[in-house]
Write a protein that holds these residues in place. Structure first.
Motif, PDB file in Angstrom:
ATOM      1  N   SER A 196      -1.808  21.805  -6.121  1.00  0.00           N
ATOM      2  CA  SER A 196      -0.872  22.769  -5.418  1.00  0.00           C
ATOM      3  C   SER A 196      -0.724  24.079  -6.334  1.00  0.00           C
ATOM      4  O   SER A 196       0.186  25.017  -5.893  1.00  0.00           O
ATOM      5  CB  SER A 196       0.631  22.122  -5.464  1.00  0.00           C
ATOM      6  N   TYR A 197      -1.520  24.353  -7.360  1.00  0.00           N
ATOM      7  CA  TYR A 197      -1.661  25.572  -7.963  1.00  0.00           C
ATOM      8  C   TYR A 197      -3.113  26.203  -7.817  1.00  0.00           C
ATOM      9  O   TYR A 197      -4.137  25.445  -7.540  1.00  0.00           O
ATOM     10  CB  TYR A 197      -1.356  25.220  -9.577  1.00  0.00           C
ATOM     11  N   GLU A 257     -15.815  29.370 -13.589  1.00  0.00           N
ATOM     12  CA  GLU A 257     -15.644  29.344 -11.783  1.00  0.00           C
ATOM     13  C   GLU A 257     -15.091  30.603 -11.531  1.00  0.00           C
ATOM     14  O   GLU A 257     -14.521  31.234 -12.335  1.00  0.00           O
ATOM     15  CB  GLU A 257     -14.793  28.104 -11.494  1.00  0.00           C
ATOM     16  N   ALA A 258     -15.304  30.814 -10.194  1.00  0.00           N
ATOM     17  CA  ALA A 258     -14.628  31.998  -9.608  1.00  0.00           C
ATOM     18  C   ALA A 258     -13.150  31.688  -9.457  1.00  0.00           C
ATOM     19  O   ALA A 258     -12.774  30.456  -9.352  1.00  0.00           O
ATOM     20  CB  ALA A 258     -15.149  32.341  -8.291  1.00  0.00           C
ATOM     21  N   PRO A 259     -12.040  32.628  -9.358  1.00  0.00           N
ATOM     22  CA  PRO A 259     -10.675  32.325  -9.151  1.00  0.00           C
ATOM     23  C   PRO A 259     -10.369  32.009  -7.702  1.00  0.00           C
ATOM     24  O   PRO A 259     -11.307  31.953  -6.842  1.00  0.00           O
ATOM     25  CB  PRO A 259     -10.210  33.853  -9.416  1.00  0.00           C
ATOM     26  N   GLY A 260      -9.298  31.294  -7.763  1.00  0.00           N
ATOM     27  CA  GLY A 260      -9.008  30.897  -6.185  1.00  0.00           C
ATOM     28  C   GLY A 260      -8.976  29.321  -5.993  1.00  0.00           C
ATOM     29  O   GLY A 260      -8.838  28.958  -4.995  1.00  0.00           O
ATOM     30  N   LYS A 261      -9.332  28.395  -7.142  1.00  0.00           N
ATOM     31  CA  LYS A 261      -9.550  27.061  -6.946  1.00  0.00           C
ATOM     32  C   LYS A 261      -8.196  26.172  -7.116  1.00  0.00           C
ATOM     33  O   LYS A 261      -7.502  26.552  -7.938  1.00  0.00           O
ATOM     34  CB  LYS A 261     -10.612  26.458  -8.092  1.00  0.00           C
ATOM     35  N   PRO A 262      -7.997  25.411  -6.198  1.00  0.00           N
ATOM     36  CA  PRO A 262      -6.915  24.544  -6.151  1.00  0.00           C
ATOM     37  C   PRO A 262      -6.910  23.581  -7.332  1.00  0.00           C
ATOM     38  O   PRO A 262      -7.869  22.923  -7.336  1.00  0.00           O
ATOM     39  CB  PRO A 262      -6.689  23.969  -4.825  1.00  0.00           C
ATOM     40  N   VAL A 263      -5.964  23.538  -8.000  1.00  0.00           N
ATOM     41  CA  VAL A 263      -6.084  22.784  -9.390  1.00  0.00           C
ATOM     42  C   VAL A 263      -4.438  21.946  -9.518  1.00  0.00           C
ATOM     43  O   VAL A 263      -3.405  22.387  -8.828  1.00  0.00           O
ATOM     44  CB  VAL A 263      -6.310  23.405 -10.695  1.00  0.00           C
TER      45      VAL A 263
END
Length: 467
Positions: free
Chosen positions: A378-379, A367-373
């Motif tokens: 909240s991260y 995946e590309a960075p920036g995904k909420p997990v």
């Protein structure tokens, strides 16, 4: 000869009372004696829902300090690191008869079992998040699947009781870490799991316990609190046994490596966080990084007789949990009773067809960075690395790299080949449930400084089921 065990209150852990067993040897057939006080355990819920979070987070990102440095420098060895002669003779005064000089925490001071730095607190808080998910996970599998489901997977009532007992072990582990961390210790959250069958449940459990165990091995030698490290060692050795049990439930060889591997805290948190839906208000946040998820489309499937022939038989990235719903008939090792092809539960199984092998092409996507997990979404996933160039194989005592060949047009796919190497002669390094990651370079990393790889991680880690 018997032992009488006296339970005596000792030092407190972050303000909470603790007891210790003080054995006294007596030459009599006496009944064990103990005080009526029994230390309480943490409050837990066995009826939590297991659905993804669909709200809006009130805070995002990892916990961070007001000042952040530019990075950990790569330095040489300390001047005194190689001065001890290691000749088998004594070179220091003995502080007492039969006691050689040196050691940490051996000077007679009373131990205090608490966190002594931010590193300690955040590491053990991560460990507590891990204990809570395992506690819930083991209960969930027992509640979700029927007795007939477990029988079809080869497990009896006694096996189900073993899973129940492992859940009870997690209550103890969570209690111990809560006592050390104090009033702001993380609490039990709600979770979501990918499995729909008992074999998938076993696979998820053995992978969760794998990164839980390896995550603690990664930070244990670095804790400032040697006292807390002592107690955590006593807990993680139990977790190692749990991981082996779930491998046996899968019909996998229980311990196919000479050394268990340690991983950085951010690797363990990356693998754990996606399965946490939400946490109580005011929950203690973690400082560790969440990397973009890494998937292995042709992850070997332990429920196949020829596990290495699997394609697109996983449920999630990161842990790459097996999907066995389409594996049946002559392809299923669960249906086989033949030595060499059966993967029914057993003390040990030696399979004729290995799950993986040197030279096997490994397909990868990330995946590309920036995904909420993670809790309450909240991260955010992130990376500090440059362009993807290598695949790091982190197993046993080794961090080994293979070239990554990009494929597709997104820049988020590629392939590599499984390397052929041995830890020591006769011990194939790539075996068991191990870890891989996409990196921008191939720095030299050893088990003690494994966290130095983090700044080079593009995506991952992913659990690779090599055997």
């Amino acid at each position: 000869m018997t032992w009488i065990i006296y339970y005596l209150p000792v030092l407190t852990l972050a303000g909470l009372p603790v007891v210790t067993a003080v054995p006294r040897r007596v030459m009599a057939q006496a009944t064990p004696v103990a005080s009526s006080y029994v230390p309480p355990v943490v409050n837990i819920s066995s009826s939590a829902i297991h659905t993804p979070f669909n709200g809006t987070p009130t805070v995002t990102g990892a916990l961070n300090a007001s000042s952040i440095g530019t990075g950990i420098p790569t330095l040489g060895a300390l001047p005194a690191a190689t001065t001890y002669p290691s000749d088998g003779r004594l070179h220091q005064p003995e502080p007492a008869p039969y006691v050689p000089g040196g050691g940490l925490g051996t000077g007679g001071n009373a131990p205090v079992y608490n966190a002594k730095s931010d590193f300690d607190y955040q590491s053990m808080a991560l460990g507590l998040y891990q204990e809570y998910i395992e506690l819930d996970l083991f209960h969930d599998g027992l509640a979700r699947f029927s007795v007939e489901d477990f029988k079809a997977a080869g497990l009896t009532a006694e096996d189900r009781f073993l899973i129940q007992f492992m859940a009870e072990q997690e209550v103890g582990h969570a209690t111990m870490l809560t006592n050390i961390l104090g009033a702001k210790a993380p609490r039990q959250c709600s979770y979501n799991y990918p499995y729909t069958t008992v074999p998938e449940f076993f696979d998820f459990c053995q992978k969760v316990t794998r990164f839980g165990e390896s995550g603690v091995y990664g930070f244990l030698p670095h804790l400032d609190s040697r006292e807390a490290a002592n107690l955590l060692t006593l807990a993680i050795t139990t977790e190692a046994r749990q991981q082996m049990i779930f491998r046996q439930f899968q019909g996998l060889f229980p311990m196919p490596v000479w050394f268990e591997v340690g991983i950085p805290q951010s690797w363990a948190w990356t693998l754990l966080a996606p399965y946490i839906s939400s946490c109580p208000e005011g929950q203690t946040r973690l400082a560790w990084q969440n990397f973009p998820a890494l998937s292995i489309p042709n992850q070997p499937n332990p429920t196949r007789i020829n596990g290495g022939a699997a394609t697109n038989e996983t449920l999630t990235g990161g842990t790459n949990v097996l999907n066995n719903t389409g594996v049946g008939g002559s392809q299923s090792c669960l249906a086989s009773t033949a030595v060499g092809s059966s993967c029914q539960p057993g003390i040990t199984r030696n399979r004729t067809n290995p799950l993986s092998y040197p030279g096997r092409e490994i397909q990868l996507s990330w995946e590309a960075p920036g995904k909420p997990v993670g809790p309450n979404n909240s991260y955010l996933t992130s990376t500090m690395a440059g362009a993807p160039r290598y695949v790091a194989w982190v197993t046993q005592l080794n961090v080994t790299y293979t070239r990554l060949t990009l494929s597709g047009t997104t820049g988020l796919q590629g392939k590599t080949a499984q390397p052929n190497l041995e830890t020591y002669a006769g011990d194939p390094a790539i075996n068991g449930t191990m870890f891989i990651a996409i990196t921008d370079s191939n720095p030299t990393i050893t088990p003690f400084n494994i966290t130095m790889i983090n700044e080079h991680v593009v995506a991952g880690p992913a659990l690779y089921q090599a055997g």
